[in-house]
Design an enzyme around this catalytic site. Structure first.
Site, short mmCIF file in Angstrom:
data_model
loop_
_atom_site.label_atom_id
_atom_site.label_comp_id
_atom_site.label_asym_id
_atom_site.label_seq_id
_atom_site.Cartn_x
_atom_site.Cartn_y
_atom_site.Cartn_z
N LYS A 1 0.82 -1.21 0.00
CA LYS A 1 0.00 0.00 0.00
C LYS A 1 0.86 1.27 0.00
O LYS A 1 2.08 1.20 0.24
CB LYS A 1 -0.95 -0.05 1.20
N TYR B 1 -12.39 -2.50 -3.59
CA TYR B 1 -13.02 -2.51 -2.27
C TYR B 1 -14.54 -2.48 -2.34
O TYR B 1 -15.19 -2.11 -1.37
CB TYR B 1 -12.46 -1.34 -1.45
N PHE C 1 -15.32 3.25 7.21
CA PHE C 1 -13.96 3.60 6.80
C PHE C 1 -13.78 3.62 5.29
O PHE C 1 -12.68 3.89 4.80
CB PHE C 1 -12.95 2.62 7.43
N ARG D 1 -1.91 -14.56 3.87
CA ARG D 1 -2.72 -13.90 4.91
C ARG D 1 -2.06 -14.06 6.28
O ARG D 1 -2.04 -13.14 7.08
CB ARG D 1 -4.14 -14.48 4.95
N THR E 1 -5.72 -7.70 10.45
CA THR E 1 -6.04 -6.40 9.83
C THR E 1 -5.62 -5.24 10.75
O THR E 1 -5.05 -4.26 10.28
CB THR E 1 -7.57 -6.32 9.56
N ARG F 1 2.39 -6.93 9.15
CA ARG F 1 1.72 -5.83 9.88
C ARG F 1 2.24 -5.76 11.32
O ARG F 1 2.38 -4.66 11.88
CB ARG F 1 0.20 -6.02 9.85
N ASN G 1 -2.28 0.13 7.11
CA ASN G 1 -1.81 -1.20 7.52
C ASN G 1 -0.97 -1.91 6.45
O ASN G 1 -0.81 -3.13 6.47
CB ASN G 1 -2.97 -2.06 8.03
N HIS H 1 -2.19 -5.48 1.40
CA HIS H 1 -3.46 -6.14 1.09
C HIS H 1 -3.14 -7.54 0.61
O HIS H 1 -2.15 -7.74 -0.10
CB HIS H 1 -4.20 -5.39 -0.03
N GLU I 1 -10.07 -10.21 -7.77
CA GLU I 1 -9.15 -9.08 -7.62
C GLU I 1 -7.99 -9.10 -8.62
O GLU I 1 -7.54 -8.03 -9.06
CB GLU I 1 -8.56 -9.10 -6.19
P1 IDP Z 1 -7.89 -7.06 5.28
O1 IDP Z 1 -7.10 -6.03 4.50
O2 IDP Z 1 -7.09 -7.62 6.42
O3 IDP Z 1 -8.51 -8.13 4.42
P2 IDP Z 1 -10.55 -5.90 5.48
O4 IDP Z 1 -11.50 -6.11 6.62
O5 IDP Z 1 -10.84 -6.57 4.17
O6 IDP Z 1 -9.09 -6.27 6.00
O7 IDP Z 1 -10.46 -4.33 5.25
C1 IDP Z 1 -9.86 -3.81 4.09
C2 IDP Z 1 -8.99 -2.65 4.48
O8 IDP Z 1 -9.81 -1.61 4.98
C3 IDP Z 1 -7.99 -2.92 5.60
O9 IDP Z 1 -6.81 -3.56 5.17
C4 IDP Z 1 -7.72 -1.51 6.08
O10 IDP Z 1 -6.84 -0.81 5.18
C5 IDP Z 1 -9.10 -0.87 5.97
N1 IDP Z 1 -9.84 -0.97 7.23
C6 IDP Z 1 -10.46 -2.06 7.75
N2 IDP Z 1 -11.03 -1.78 8.92
C7 IDP Z 1 -10.78 -0.47 9.16
C8 IDP Z 1 -11.11 0.43 10.24
O11 IDP Z 1 -11.76 0.06 11.21
N3 IDP Z 1 -10.66 1.71 10.11
C9 IDP Z 1 -9.93 2.15 9.05
N4 IDP Z 1 -9.59 1.34 8.02
C10 IDP Z 1 -10.01 0.05 8.08
MG MG Z 2 -9.93 -7.97 2.91
#
Ligand code: IDP
Ligand code: MG
Length: 166
Positions: free
Chosen positions: A28, A68, A76, A104, A110, A121, A131, A134, A145
């Site tokens: 990212k 997304y 968010f 993963r 996350t 992470r 974070n 992805h 994707e």
């Molecule tokens: P992942 O990336 O671990 O699969 P997802 O739940 O799919 O997590 O969320 C996608 C992305 O959205 C996360 O990697 C992060 O960048 C962002 N995200 C998820 N939850 C939050 C939050 O509570 N606040 C801000 N950003 C978030």
């Molecule tokens: Mg995800």
């Protein structure tokens, strides 16, 4: 191995690998800005995961929205799209045994506060909204994707010499 054999049997790629998977990884914008690309790619290489696609991409809002789409409506979401379009990202297509699950696990949770040390992470991030990586979370997600970032011609199947040892 017999006494006269100096190397393990070379099996065909298909015999060596079961459940070969391809997954999408995105490094990212924050990780690119922080100069972490080499370390992150290096972790996947060291694990023996095969790199079959690699590019630097400036995401636009349309493409970020496509990626997304499952998160539309989440609180968010808008912030996520502006984060992901804030600078270049590196897109990787990785291939290996159970690679979707393995990647993963290597990424960690996350929320970086919940990510174990030793994960990407857990070692490099503090904030859920920055974070740094992805990774596709299931075969269906990878199938959806990967075409957003790579055409078939951009994915190069090859058999690196190190796979001999895997
Ligand atoms: P992942 O990336 O671990 O699969 P997802 O739940 O799919 O997590 O969320 C996608 C992305 O959205 C996360 O990697 C992060 O960048 C962002 N995200 C998820 N939850 C939050 C939050 O509570 N606040 C801000 N950003 C978030
Ligand atoms: Mg995800």
């Amino acid at each position: 191995m017999s006494a006269t054999q100096t190397q393990p049997n070379i099996k065909s790629r298909d015999q060596r690998f079961t459940n070969l998977q391809r997954t999408l990884v995105l490094i990212k914008p924050d990780a690119v800005q922080r100069g972490l690309v080499g370390q992150i790619v290096g972790r996947f290489e060291a694990r023996g995961i095969n790199l079959v696609g690699l590019k630097l991409v400036q995401l636009d809002a349309q493409k970020a929205a496509k990626l997304y789409e499952p998160h539309v409506g989440r609180p968010f979401y808008e912030g996520l799209v502006s984060y992901m379009t804030s600078g270049p990202i590196v897109a990787l297509c990785l291939e290996g045994v159970d690679t979707i699950t393995v990647v993963r696990k290597m990424m960690g949770a996350t929320k970086p506060s919940e990510a174990e040390p030793g994960t990407i992470r857990g070692d490099f991030a503090q904030r859920v909204d920055f974070n740094i990586v992805h990774g596709s979370d299931a075969p269906e997600s990878a199938a959806r994707e990967l075409p957003i970032f790579f055409s078939n011609e951009e994915l190069v199947s090859h058999d690196p010499s190190y796979t001999f040892f895997l």
